[in-house]
Enzyme design. Structure first.
Site, PDB file in Angstrom:
ATOM      1  N   HIS A  72       0.841  -1.200   0.000  1.00 50.33           N
ATOM      2  CA  HIS A  72       0.000   0.000   0.000  1.00 50.33           C
ATOM      3  C   HIS A  72       0.875   1.249   0.000  1.00 50.33           C
ATOM      4  CE1 HIS A  72      -4.232  -1.481   1.332  1.00 50.33           C
ATOM      5  NE2 HIS A  72      -3.690  -2.285   0.444  1.00 50.33           N
ATOM      6  N   TYR A 216      -9.147   5.972   7.297  1.00 46.39           N
ATOM      7  CA  TYR A 216      -9.268   6.395   8.703  1.00 46.39           C
ATOM      8  C   TYR A 216     -10.259   7.568   8.730  1.00 46.39           C
ATOM      9  CZ  TYR A 216      -4.977   3.834   9.950  1.00 46.39           C
ATOM     10  OH  TYR A 216      -4.034   2.857  10.175  1.00 46.39           O
ATOM     11  N   PRO A 308      -4.075   1.063  18.868  1.00 44.99           N
ATOM     12  CA  PRO A 308      -3.849   0.487  17.532  1.00 44.99           C
ATOM     13  C   PRO A 308      -3.958   1.490  16.377  1.00 44.99           C
ATOM     14  CG  PRO A 308      -6.003  -0.124  18.372  1.00 44.99           C
ATOM     15  CD  PRO A 308      -5.314   0.587  19.474  1.00 44.99           C
ATOM     16  N   LYS A 312       1.229   0.341  15.127  1.00 42.02           N
ATOM     17  CA  LYS A 312       2.633   0.261  15.541  1.00 42.02           C
ATOM     18  C   LYS A 312       2.985  -0.970  16.368  1.00 42.02           C
ATOM     19  CE  LYS A 312       3.916   3.623  13.376  1.00 42.02           C
ATOM     20  NZ  LYS A 312       4.556   3.147  12.162  1.00 42.02           N
ATOM     21  N   TYR A 400       4.001   6.821  10.019  1.00 45.77           N
ATOM     22  CA  TYR A 400       3.181   5.655   9.668  1.00 45.77           C
ATOM     23  C   TYR A 400       4.019   4.579   8.966  1.00 45.77           C
ATOM     24  CZ  TYR A 400      -1.133   3.159   8.514  1.00 45.77           C
ATOM     25  OH  TYR A 400      -2.139   2.209   8.442  1.00 45.77           O
TER      26      TYR A 400
HETATM   27  C1  PHB Z   1      -5.862  -3.869  10.926  1.00 45.14           C
HETATM   28  O1  PHB Z   1      -5.992  -4.125   9.704  1.00 45.14           O
HETATM   29  O2  PHB Z   1      -6.124  -4.698  11.821  1.00 45.14           O
HETATM   30  C2  PHB Z   1      -5.395  -2.498  11.331  1.00 45.14           C
HETATM   31  C3  PHB Z   1      -4.963  -1.609  10.352  1.00 45.14           C
HETATM   32  C4  PHB Z   1      -4.526  -0.334  10.717  1.00 45.14           C
HETATM   33  C5  PHB Z   1      -4.557   0.031  12.058  1.00 45.14           C
HETATM   34  C6  PHB Z   1      -4.981  -0.865  13.050  1.00 45.14           C
HETATM   35  C7  PHB Z   1      -5.417  -2.136  12.681  1.00 45.14           C
HETATM   36  O3  PHB Z   1      -4.149   1.288  12.406  1.00 45.14           O
END
Ligand code: PHB
Ligand code: APR
Length: 406
Positions: A72, A216, A308, A312, A400
């Site tokens: 990605h 997000y 989460p 990280k 990120y």
């Molecule tokens: C996930 O795909 O579980 C996931 C992706 C991004 C995040 C947290 C969890 O920031």
């Protein structure tokens, strides 16, 4: 039983450490309290930083990741019904991330450990770490009947029998609720933590993701995240009050709330499908300093927890065990404790950068129960700044895609 490095925990930290030590010619034994099926099925993280991808490839554990993982080059921030894409390569000089679940990373590392590595004993619970201050620390543990690499036939003991693993070093990779951290005398460690008044309700859905990158979303009703596990499996999250029971949300209510929070001004729509997994993840920030006591080292969630939001957790664990494996190999090669003595400080610099980023991303996108209209406007102004400023976008993209290891 005796080994050079006793590892407690077969999550990403413990499994990768065992792999890296094996590649360095250092023997280890991994003790895991759960069974193999539980470890391979436990839904946790999904994003690998560039540095993590490079480490797995160099350790000979990247073949299926490269075949099945999804590279990605950005994420989408969604707010006020607007969509802004953060372009990772453009802002970081070419870095990206890989979507490949930690369940798959663990499966790959377990298979390698069984094929080539030392003992990996499932259903084997570490009860205590003793003698960490001495040159011969030991792990007291209880045998299970699991399908360990060499423990399945009881080669190392009978069901339920207590035993002792004599080590030169012990590494606590046993997560937030493990036993290793408890072996650090209270007065010799410090804990820094923050809890949050909200949690994440996460679902797996048998439906193709409705966007080709992660989304997000900041919304007045709360945070939402659209992620994925494969081109046909979506992973989605909703901010819910801390302590929420996953069963209190119906599938319909989950989809309806996701649609509201992911709304846009254009004709984007959220595809629905059967939910195959539902769970609530609490959110906390936590750091234990130092990450070492004598010949006991802490790595991964045993030493630190991040919310989460910044993806990280797994990537921090990778940085810890790469740093520790490098230090143990240096000690074996030269007899010098120099890198072992620097382990905690080296890891904590990166840990605190990840804690800062994870906290900021959480504050940026989640709506606290006591948020005021002023707080709402501040969040929108921060998001507007990231969308409109290369400098602000670069700060997010650099964090990120990952901080350098070591
Ligand atoms: C996930 O795909 O579980 C996931 C992706 C991004 C995040 C947290 C969890 O920031
Ligand atoms: N004895 C043996 N094993 C134990 C014990 C014990 N007393 N206590 C805990 N464990 C095991 C757990 O069953 C678990 O499999 O330790 C393992 C810890 O694994 P994780 O919680 O996944 O922690 P870590 O390996 O540090 O992973 C860090 O990766 O799993 C993702 O995002 C997640 O932040 C997490 C990151």
């Amino acid at each position: 039983m005796r080994t050079t490095v006793g590892i407690i925990g077969a999550g990403p930290a413990g499994l990768l450490l065992a792999r890296l030590l094996h590649r360095a010619g250092i023997d280890s034994v991994v003790l895991e309290s759960r069974d193999r099926a539980y470890v391979e099925r436990r839904q946790r993280a999904g994003i690998l930083e560039q540095g993590t991808v490079d480490v797995l490839r160099a350790a000979g554990a990247g073949e299926r990741m490269d075949r099945e993982g999804l590279r990605h080059d950005g994420i989408e921030l969604r707010f006020d019904r607007r969509r802004h894409r953060v372009d990772f390569p453009a802002l970081t000089g070419g870095k990206s991330v890989m979507v490949y679940a930690q369940t798959e990373v663990c499966k790959d590392l377990i298979a390698l450990q069984f094929d080539e590595g030392g003992p990996l004993l499932f259903e084997t619970e570490a009860l205590a770490v003793e003698g960490a201050e001495t040159e011969h620390p030991r792990v007291r543990f209880r045998h299970g009947g699991g399908d360990g690499a060499y423990g399945g036939d009881g080669a190392y003991g009978r069901d339920g029998a207590e035993d002792v693993l004599e080590c030169d070093y012990v590494v606590g990779c046993d997560g937030f609720r493990g036993v290793a951290r408890g072996a650090v005398p209270a007065g010799l460690g410090r804990t820094f933590e923050r809890t949050y008044p909200f949690a994440w309700l996460g679902v797996l859905a048998d439906v193709a993701p409705s966007h080709d990158e992660l989304v997000y979303a900041r919304h007045d009703r709360g945070f939402a995240l659209l992620s994925m596990r494969s081109p046909s499996v979506s992973r989605l999250y909703l901010q819910v009050p801390a302590g929420t029971d996953a069963g209190s949300w119906s599938d319909e209510e989950i989809w309806a709330e996701l649609e509201r929070r992911l709304e846009t001004a254009d004709d984007w729509t959220l595809r629905r499908g059967p939910l195959t997994q539902k769970s609530v993840t609490p959110m906390r920030s936590h750091v234990h300093e130092p990450m070492r006591h004598g010949r006991l080292f802490l790595a991964g969630d045993a030493a630190h927890i991040v919310p989460p939001t910044g993806a990280k957790g797994l990537n921090l664990a990778v940085g810890d065990v790469v740093t520790l494996a490098r230090a143990l190999a240096h000690r074996t090669r030269t007899g010098s404790d120099e890198l072992l003595d620097a382990y905690s400080a080296t890891c904590l610099r990166r840990v605190w950068q990840a804690e800062r980023f994870s906290y900021d991303m959480t504050a940026l996108l989640h709506r606290a129960p006591d948020a005021t209209p002023f707080d709402d406007r501040l969040q929108l102004a921060r998001l507007d700044r990231i969308a409109g400023s290369r400098a602000a976008g670069t700060d997010l993209a650099e964090a990120y895609t990952g901080f350098p290891i070591g």
